[in-house]
Design a protein around this motif. Structure first.
Motif, PDB file in Angstrom:
ATOM      1  N   GLN A  61       9.362 -11.741  -1.036  1.00  0.00           N
ATOM      2  CA  GLN A  61       9.235 -10.632  -1.983  1.00  0.00           C
ATOM      3  C   GLN A  61       8.095  -9.691  -1.595  1.00  0.00           C
ATOM      4  OE1 GLN A  61       8.946 -13.065  -5.527  1.00  0.00           O
ATOM      5  NE2 GLN A  61      10.961 -12.355  -6.214  1.00  0.00           N
ATOM      6  N   GLU A  62       6.980 -10.250  -1.144  1.00  0.00           N
ATOM      7  CA  GLU A  62       5.861  -9.420  -0.712  1.00  0.00           C
ATOM      8  C   GLU A  62       6.237  -8.593   0.512  1.00  0.00           C
ATOM      9  OE1 GLU A  62       2.178 -12.342  -2.105  1.00  0.00           O
ATOM     10  OE2 GLU A  62       3.143 -12.617  -0.141  1.00  0.00           O
ATOM     11  N   ALA A  63       6.874  -9.230   1.483  1.00  0.00           N
ATOM     12  CA  ALA A  63       7.289  -8.531   2.699  1.00  0.00           C
ATOM     13  C   ALA A  63       8.298  -7.433   2.372  1.00  0.00           C
ATOM     14  CB  ALA A  63       7.875  -9.523   3.700  1.00  0.00           C
ATOM     15  N   ASP A  64       9.226  -7.728   1.473  1.00  0.00           N
ATOM     16  CA  ASP A  64      10.237  -6.754   1.074  1.00  0.00           C
ATOM     17  C   ASP A  64       9.592  -5.558   0.370  1.00  0.00           C
ATOM     18  OD1 ASP A  64      13.086  -6.115   0.934  1.00  0.00           O
ATOM     19  OD2 ASP A  64      12.873  -6.420  -1.239  1.00  0.00           O
ATOM     20  N   LEU A  65       8.670  -5.818  -0.527  1.00  0.00           N
ATOM     21  CA  LEU A  65       7.963  -4.753  -1.238  1.00  0.00           C
ATOM     22  C   LEU A  65       7.226  -3.849  -0.255  1.00  0.00           C
ATOM     23  CD1 LEU A  65       6.833  -3.532  -3.939  1.00  0.00           C
ATOM     24  CD2 LEU A  65       4.948  -5.155  -3.688  1.00  0.00           C
ATOM     25  N   LEU A  66       6.525  -4.448   0.669  1.00  0.00           N
ATOM     26  CA  LEU A  66       5.755  -3.694   1.659  1.00  0.00           C
ATOM     27  C   LEU A  66       6.668  -2.885   2.578  1.00  0.00           C
ATOM     28  CD1 LEU A  66       2.971  -3.045   2.779  1.00  0.00           C
ATOM     29  CD2 LEU A  66       3.048  -5.207   4.042  1.00  0.00           C
ATOM     30  N   THR A  67       7.739  -3.501   3.037  1.00  0.00           N
ATOM     31  CA  THR A  67       8.688  -2.813   3.912  1.00  0.00           C
ATOM     32  C   THR A  67       9.307  -1.610   3.216  1.00  0.00           C
ATOM     33  OG1 THR A  67       9.167  -4.856   5.094  1.00  0.00           O
ATOM     34  CG2 THR A  67      10.826  -3.110   5.240  1.00  0.00           C
ATOM     35  N   HIS A  68       9.693  -1.779   1.964  1.00  0.00           N
ATOM     36  CA  HIS A  68      10.304  -0.671   1.223  1.00  0.00           C
ATOM     37  C   HIS A  68       9.305   0.446   0.936  1.00  0.00           C
ATOM     38  CE1 HIS A  68      13.681  -3.450   0.627  1.00  0.00           C
ATOM     39  NE2 HIS A  68      14.383  -2.339   0.517  1.00  0.00           N
ATOM     40  N   ALA A  69       8.067   0.091   0.650  1.00  0.00           N
ATOM     41  CA  ALA A  69       7.047   1.115   0.403  1.00  0.00           C
ATOM     42  C   ALA A  69       6.822   1.955   1.658  1.00  0.00           C
ATOM     43  CB  ALA A  69       5.738   0.456  -0.046  1.00  0.00           C
ATOM     44  N   ILE A  70       6.724   1.299   2.799  1.00  0.00           N
ATOM     45  CA  ILE A  70       6.524   2.011   4.065  1.00  0.00           C
ATOM     46  C   ILE A  70       7.720   2.913   4.362  1.00  0.00           C
ATOM     47  CG2 ILE A  70       6.385   1.697   6.578  1.00  0.00           C
ATOM     48  CD1 ILE A  70       4.661  -0.843   5.947  1.00  0.00           C
ATOM     49  N   ALA A  71       8.913   2.384   4.200  1.00  0.00           N
ATOM     50  CA  ALA A  71      10.126   3.167   4.477  1.00  0.00           C
ATOM     51  C   ALA A  71      10.232   4.375   3.548  1.00  0.00           C
ATOM     52  CB  ALA A  71      11.356   2.276   4.345  1.00  0.00           C
ATOM     53  N   SER A  72       9.881   4.182   2.299  1.00  0.00           N
ATOM     54  CA  SER A  72       9.954   5.265   1.319  1.00  0.00           C
ATOM     55  C   SER A  72       9.021   6.420   1.694  1.00  0.00           C
ATOM     56  CB  SER A  72       9.598   4.729  -0.069  1.00  0.00           C
ATOM     57  OG  SER A  72       9.532   5.762  -1.007  1.00  0.00           O
ATOM     58  N   ILE A  73       7.798   6.089   2.066  1.00  0.00           N
ATOM     59  CA  ILE A  73       6.836   7.135   2.433  1.00  0.00           C
ATOM     60  C   ILE A  73       7.256   7.812   3.730  1.00  0.00           C
ATOM     61  CG2 ILE A  73       4.443   7.626   3.057  1.00  0.00           C
ATOM     62  CD1 ILE A  73       3.659   5.238   1.226  1.00  0.00           C
ATOM     63  N   ARG A  74       7.696   7.034   4.704  1.00  0.00           N
ATOM     64  CA  ARG A  74       8.151   7.640   5.970  1.00  0.00           C
ATOM     65  C   ARG A  74       9.312   8.604   5.731  1.00  0.00           C
ATOM     66  NH1 ARG A  74       7.683   2.353   9.852  1.00  0.00           N
ATOM     67  NH2 ARG A  74       5.582   2.797  10.577  1.00  0.00           N
ATOM     68  N   GLU A  75      10.241   8.203   4.884  1.00  0.00           N
ATOM     69  CA  GLU A  75      11.391   9.062   4.585  1.00  0.00           C
ATOM     70  C   GLU A  75      10.941  10.373   3.942  1.00  0.00           C
ATOM     71  OE1 GLU A  75      15.084   8.911   1.461  1.00  0.00           O
ATOM     72  OE2 GLU A  75      14.638   7.077   2.569  1.00  0.00           O
ATOM     73  N   ARG A  76      10.043  10.283   2.976  1.00  0.00           N
ATOM     74  CA  ARG A  76       9.569  11.501   2.303  1.00  0.00           C
ATOM     75  C   ARG A  76       8.783  12.395   3.248  1.00  0.00           C
ATOM     76  NH1 ARG A  76       9.665  12.928  -2.918  1.00  0.00           N
ATOM     77  NH2 ARG A  76       9.178  14.830  -1.808  1.00  0.00           N
ATOM     78  N   LEU A  77       7.970  11.806   4.118  1.00  0.00           N
ATOM     79  CA  LEU A  77       7.234  12.613   5.085  1.00  0.00           C
ATOM     80  C   LEU A  77       8.190  13.329   6.031  1.00  0.00           C
ATOM     81  CD1 LEU A  77       4.208  10.282   5.877  1.00  0.00           C
ATOM     82  CD2 LEU A  77       4.100  12.553   4.834  1.00  0.00           C
ATOM     83  N   ALA A  78       9.248  12.649   6.444  1.00  0.00           N
ATOM     84  CA  ALA A  78      10.242  13.262   7.321  1.00  0.00           C
ATOM     85  C   ALA A  78      10.946  14.412   6.599  1.00  0.00           C
ATOM     86  CB  ALA A  78      11.247  12.216   7.792  1.00  0.00           C
ATOM     87  N   GLU A  79      11.261  14.218   5.336  1.00  0.00           N
ATOM     88  CA  GLU A  79      11.935  15.259   4.554  1.00  0.00           C
ATOM     89  C   GLU A  79      11.040  16.492   4.397  1.00  0.00           C
ATOM     90  OE1 GLU A  79      12.911  13.545   0.778  1.00  0.00           O
ATOM     91  OE2 GLU A  79      14.445  12.223   1.632  1.00  0.00           O
ATOM     92  N   THR A  80       9.769  16.277   4.182  1.00  0.00           N
ATOM     93  CA  THR A  80       8.870  17.411   3.939  1.00  0.00           C
ATOM     94  C   THR A  80       8.469  18.130   5.223  1.00  0.00           C
ATOM     95  OG1 THR A  80       6.903  15.987   3.951  1.00  0.00           O
ATOM     96  CG2 THR A  80       7.925  16.444   1.812  1.00  0.00           C
ATOM     97  N   SER A  81       8.669  17.482   6.367  1.00  0.00           N
ATOM     98  CA  SER A  81       8.321  18.148   7.625  1.00  0.00           C
ATOM     99  C   SER A  81       9.454  19.037   8.113  1.00  0.00           C
ATOM    100  CB  SER A  81       7.942  17.131   8.702  1.00  0.00           C
ATOM    101  OG  SER A  81       9.075  16.375   9.082  1.00  0.00           O
ATOM    102  N   ASN A  82      10.628  18.882   7.548  1.00  0.00           N
ATOM    103  CA  ASN A  82      11.789  19.707   7.962  1.00  0.00           C
ATOM    104  C   ASN A  82      11.874  20.981   7.178  1.00  0.00           C
ATOM    105  OD1 ASN A  82      12.541  17.798   9.827  1.00  0.00           O
ATOM    106  ND2 ASN A  82      13.861  16.728   8.390  1.00  0.00           N
TER     107      ASN A  82
END
Length: 89
Positions: free
Chosen positions: A68-89
């Motif tokens: 659960q901890e690993a899943d939470l961390l993985t999803h948090a990282i993916a979420s921020i990376r996705e938003r950063l990619a969206e805002t850079s376009n």
């Protein structure tokens, strides 16, 4: 069972990034008052800093987290990376 302090740390860093993107209104007001969102560049830097800290946390805790901890961390990282990619376009 996830450690509450670990969950709180990940959620705090994610909330800071969400505030930088204007998604977390409760945290956004606080972050704006602290000067973390003064400009769009500053807001992006705040989100990138949260991402950097979460990635470092993932690297330092690899092999020591429950599912659960690993899943939470993985999803948090993916979420921020996705938003950063969206805002850079």
């Amino acid at each position: 069972m996830p450690h509450p302090d670990f969950v709180g740390l990940v959620q705090s860093l994610l909330a800071t990034a969400e505030a930088a993107f204007g998604e977390n209104t409760a945290t956004t007001a606080r972050a704006r008052n602290d000067g973390l969102l003064a400009t769009p560049d500053r807001a992006r830097q705040t989100a990138e800093r949260s991402l950097t800290l979460l990635v470092m946390l993932a690297e330092k805790t690899r092999g020591n987290l429950d599912f659960q901890e690993a899943d939470l961390l993985t999803h948090a990282i993916a979420s921020i990376r996705e938003r950063l990619a969206e805002t850079s376009n």
